[in-house]
Enzyme design. Structure first.
Site: not given
Length: 273
Positions: A111, A156
């Site tokens: 992410r 992430h």
């Protein structure tokens, strides 16, 4: 003749300069410098599909079906990107699940920091509650930071954390979310909440509720068994579960334990890796 021609050229340049000064004319601006190229992933990152093509991918943040209600910054393509050790560990876990008639399905992988920043901006906008009824029905939005649902950094972004579930084979298709459709609480009984081809985990993905805690004692029977199957299968391959989220796992040891990357989720970010 050569000297005379040179003199005429000098007079012409001088006259042109004088004309510019008198008329106020300016030279054409220089073309703008090209934008800086977007960062690419280090070579330690790969597309999961290059390691295992059988793992399903339902990348929620490229769609409006998430707690924000719109595609999230930095997600250019529905692609799972991970560090190679994490991707290879998922492949080993997948091999074991396939033998039992299941497959993994990932919801989110690497992410970018810009996506985390998008979450933070959204969380501070207390007026935007378009997805509250499904994803955080019992949580006041002003409590999202204090209760740990939103933070300014995410594991992430280090590339070895993945959100995922298990699907029974053969995998049934999952219909697309239609923006504006009626929302149902993420902890509602499975037949009532948004359809997902995942086995029943007791809540949907990204459900901001204590029922999402992996070992919440209210989750029993088949739902608990499904969570334990996911947790045990991944633990065998070096993944550690976040106790507050049954879907959240981090591969250890992380290749980048303290680096938060911001290259976009796109094929070009890992091209040639």
């Amino acid at each position: 003749m050569t000297g005379l021609a040179s003199a005429f050229r000098t007079l012409a340049v001088t006259a042109a300069a004088g004309l510019l000064a008198v008329t106020g004319a300016v030279a054409a601006p220089a073309p703008p410098a090209s934008a800086a190229p977007e960062p690419k992933a280090p070579r330690e990152f790969v597309a999961l599909s290059s390691v295992d093509r059988t793992i399903l991918q339902e990348m929620r943040y490229t769609t409006p079906h998430n707690f924000v209600g719109e595609p999230v910054d930095g997600y250019r393509q529905p692609l799972c990107i991970l560090t190679r050790p994490a991707a290879e560990a998922l492949h080993r876990a997948q091999t074991r699940l396939l033998a039992r008639g299941y497959t993994l399905k990932v919801y989110d992988c690497y992410r970018p920091q810009r996506a985390v920043d998008h979450f933070v901006r959204w969380a501070k906008d207390l007026e935007d509650e378009r997805m509250k009824e499904e994803f955080y029905p019992l949580v006041d939005k002003s409590r999202l930071f204090a209760d740990g649902y939103i933070a300014e950094k995410s594991g992430h972004s280090r590339g070895s954390t993945v959100d995922l579930t298990i699907v029974r084979l053969p995998a049934a298709p999952t219909r697309a979310y239609v923006p504006g459709e009626r929302l149902v609480e993420c902890y509602a009984p499975r037949p009532e909440r948004f359809p997902d081809n995942s086995v029943d985990m007791g809540t949907g993905y990204d459900c901001f509720d204590t029922l999402s805690h992996t070992d919440d004692p209210r989750i029993q029977g088949v739902q608990r068994a499904n969570r334990q199957l996911l947790k045990a299968t991944l633990a065998e391959q070096g993944f550690v579960n976040l106790p507050e989220e049954w879907w959240h796992f981090t591969f250890k040891p992380e290749p980048f334990p303290s680096t938060f990357f911001d290259f976009p989720v796109a094929r070009r970010s890992v091209a040639g890796h």
